[in-house]
Design an enzyme around this catalytic site. Structure first.
Site, PDB file in Angstrom:
ATOM      1  N   LYS A  11      64.166  24.583  14.356  1.00 54.49           N
ATOM      2  CA  LYS A  11      65.171  24.281  15.254  1.00 54.49           C
ATOM      3  C   LYS A  11      65.253  25.025  16.507  1.00 54.49           C
ATOM      4  CE  LYS A  11      68.156  22.535  11.523  1.00 54.49           C
ATOM      5  NZ  LYS A  11      69.336  22.940  10.517  1.00 54.49           N
ATOM      6  N   GLN A  40      73.245  27.054   8.572  1.00 50.10           N
ATOM      7  CA  GLN A  40      72.464  26.555   7.829  1.00 50.10           C
ATOM      8  C   GLN A  40      72.927  26.424   6.414  1.00 50.10           C
ATOM      9  OE1 GLN A  40      69.857  25.009   8.996  1.00 50.10           O
ATOM     10  NE2 GLN A  40      68.903  24.232   6.874  1.00 50.10           N
ATOM     11  N   ASP A  97      76.460  20.166  14.135  1.00 46.96           N
ATOM     12  CA  ASP A  97      76.269  19.426  12.817  1.00 46.96           C
ATOM     13  C   ASP A  97      76.917  18.516  12.398  1.00 46.96           C
ATOM     14  OD1 ASP A  97      73.730  20.296  11.423  1.00 46.96           O
ATOM     15  OD2 ASP A  97      74.896  22.457  11.040  1.00 46.96           O
TER      16      ASP A  97
HETATM   17  N1  GUN Z   1      70.664  22.043   5.319  1.00 46.27           N
HETATM   18  C1  GUN Z   1      69.864  20.760   5.051  1.00 46.27           C
HETATM   19  N2  GUN Z   1      69.987  19.844   6.202  1.00 46.27           N
HETATM   20  C2  GUN Z   1      70.873  20.548   7.025  1.00 46.27           C
HETATM   21  C3  GUN Z   1      71.513  20.249   8.501  1.00 46.27           C
HETATM   22  O1  GUN Z   1      71.045  19.059   8.822  1.00 46.27           O
HETATM   23  N3  GUN Z   1      72.224  21.210   8.828  1.00 46.27           N
HETATM   24  C4  GUN Z   1      72.599  22.337   8.033  1.00 46.27           C
HETATM   25  N4  GUN Z   1      73.395  23.202   8.920  1.00 46.27           N
HETATM   26  N5  GUN Z   1      71.863  22.843   7.193  1.00 46.27           N
HETATM   27  C5  GUN Z   1      71.356  21.864   6.490  1.00 46.27           C
END
Ligand code: GUN
Length: 311
Positions: free
Chosen positions: A60, A104, A127
């Site tokens: 990311k 995350q 998110d």
């Molecule tokens: N863990 C798995 N998918 C995601 C996501 O889309 N965002 C976040 N913050 N954690 C994740």
């Protein structure tokens, strides 16, 4: 829409669509920052040592750099208390140099995930997991939409897959993926959301396999997000259907090699469907592109608030 079919389904190339979106974002960010505005900034919070989470966050941050978004990652120990984490989130909420915040997931078990998601300011919640954004999304109001559902929606739109009046089965009802996808796919466009206007059925872990097969077989579009490899078999798919595979699971194949697979028995389903997303290279790249889109949106919102009449 590709409702006719040849011998093999067309591959829905999420990688190229995501690249196209990233190129658009790059231009938009240059324009955003052209009149003295600083570039958008994303802060990621990573708690603990989960290897997969570290890889996801690294990807990311690289994607952010590629489009001109500045970023930083706060690596926190798995022993951090919930209160300490809440304090850090609160500081970031109040920091005008930060536009987007993501924590995350998963967080360690002693920390309540919902409390954490709700603590992130809904304005910086790239998110889309905060209850305000979730609620607004369900009401078809302007909101930050979770990245994977938004990626699925964007992929369907850009690949010109017709959804109007079509039968969609969403397999999986997780609050962050399956549920938002189902909400987006049936939206009527009367409020602030795209009109997808599909008839949506949600199946989940307690849908008997026979029933799952029955619902899938009727579907024009199957969107599966379960993390169960090969759950969706060729005999569950209607000829000419469109199959979107959101699942991503690391397995070891017969030769002992590590490999990423989706929920769909890909080679067999490919002979029945009209179009299908590969894993990897389908929905995955779209998720990251949508995170960048949400970060730019958050930056624009913050700028508008700072310049607005009620500063
Ligand atoms: N863990 C798995 N998918 C995601 C996501 O889309 N965002 C976040 N913050 N954690 C994740």
């Amino acid at each position: 829409m590709k409702w006719t079919r040849s011998n093999q389904a067309e591959l829905i190339d999420g990688k190229s669509v995501a690249a196209e979106i990233r190129a658009e974002l790059k231009d938009e960010i240059v324009e955003f920052a052209s009149n003295g505005q600083r570039p958008p900034h994303l802060t990621a919070i990573l708690v603990g040592d989960d290897v997969a989470s570290h890889t996801y966050v690294k990807n990311k941050m690289q994607a952010a750099k590629d489009v001109g978004i500045t970023s930083c990652t706060k690596n926190l120990p798995a022993t951090i208390t919930e209160q300490e984490l809440l304090n850090i989130i609160n500081e970031l909420n109040n920091d005008d140099s930060v536009d987007g915040i993501l924590v995350q997931l998963p967080v360690p078990e002693h920390i309540n995930e919902r409390t954490i998601c709700n603590a992130v300011s809904y304005l910086k919640d790239v998110d889309g997991f905060n209850e305000v954004n979730m609620g607004r999304m369900c009401l078809d109001m302007e909101s930050m939409i979770p990245c994977t559902p938004l990626g699925v929606l964007e992929l369907i739109k850009r690949w010109k897959i017709d959804t109007f009046g079509k039968s969609v089965v969403v397999v999986g009802r997780s609050k962050n993926v399956g549920m938002p996808i189902a909400m987006l796919m049936h939206a009527d466009g009367k409020n602030q959301k795209s009109a997808m206007d599909a008839t949506v059925t949600i199946c989940h872990r307690y849908t008997p396999l026979k029933e799952l097969a029955k619902y899938c077989k009727l579907a024009d579009i199957i969107i599966t997000a379960t993390g169960v490899p090969s759950l969706i078999k060729a005999d569950m798919v209607k000829e000419g259907a469109c199959v979107i595979d959101v699942g991503i699971t690391r397995i070891t194949d017969e030769e002992g090699r590590a490999k990423l697979v989706g929920d769909v028995d890909f080679e067999a389903v490919r002979k029945v469907a009209s179009c299908i997303t590969p894993v990897p290279g389908g929905v995955g790249p779209m998720t990251v592109a949508m995170l960048m889109r949400n970060t730019l949106t958050a930056a624009k919102n913050l700028m508008n608030r700072q310049n607005g009449p009620n500063q």
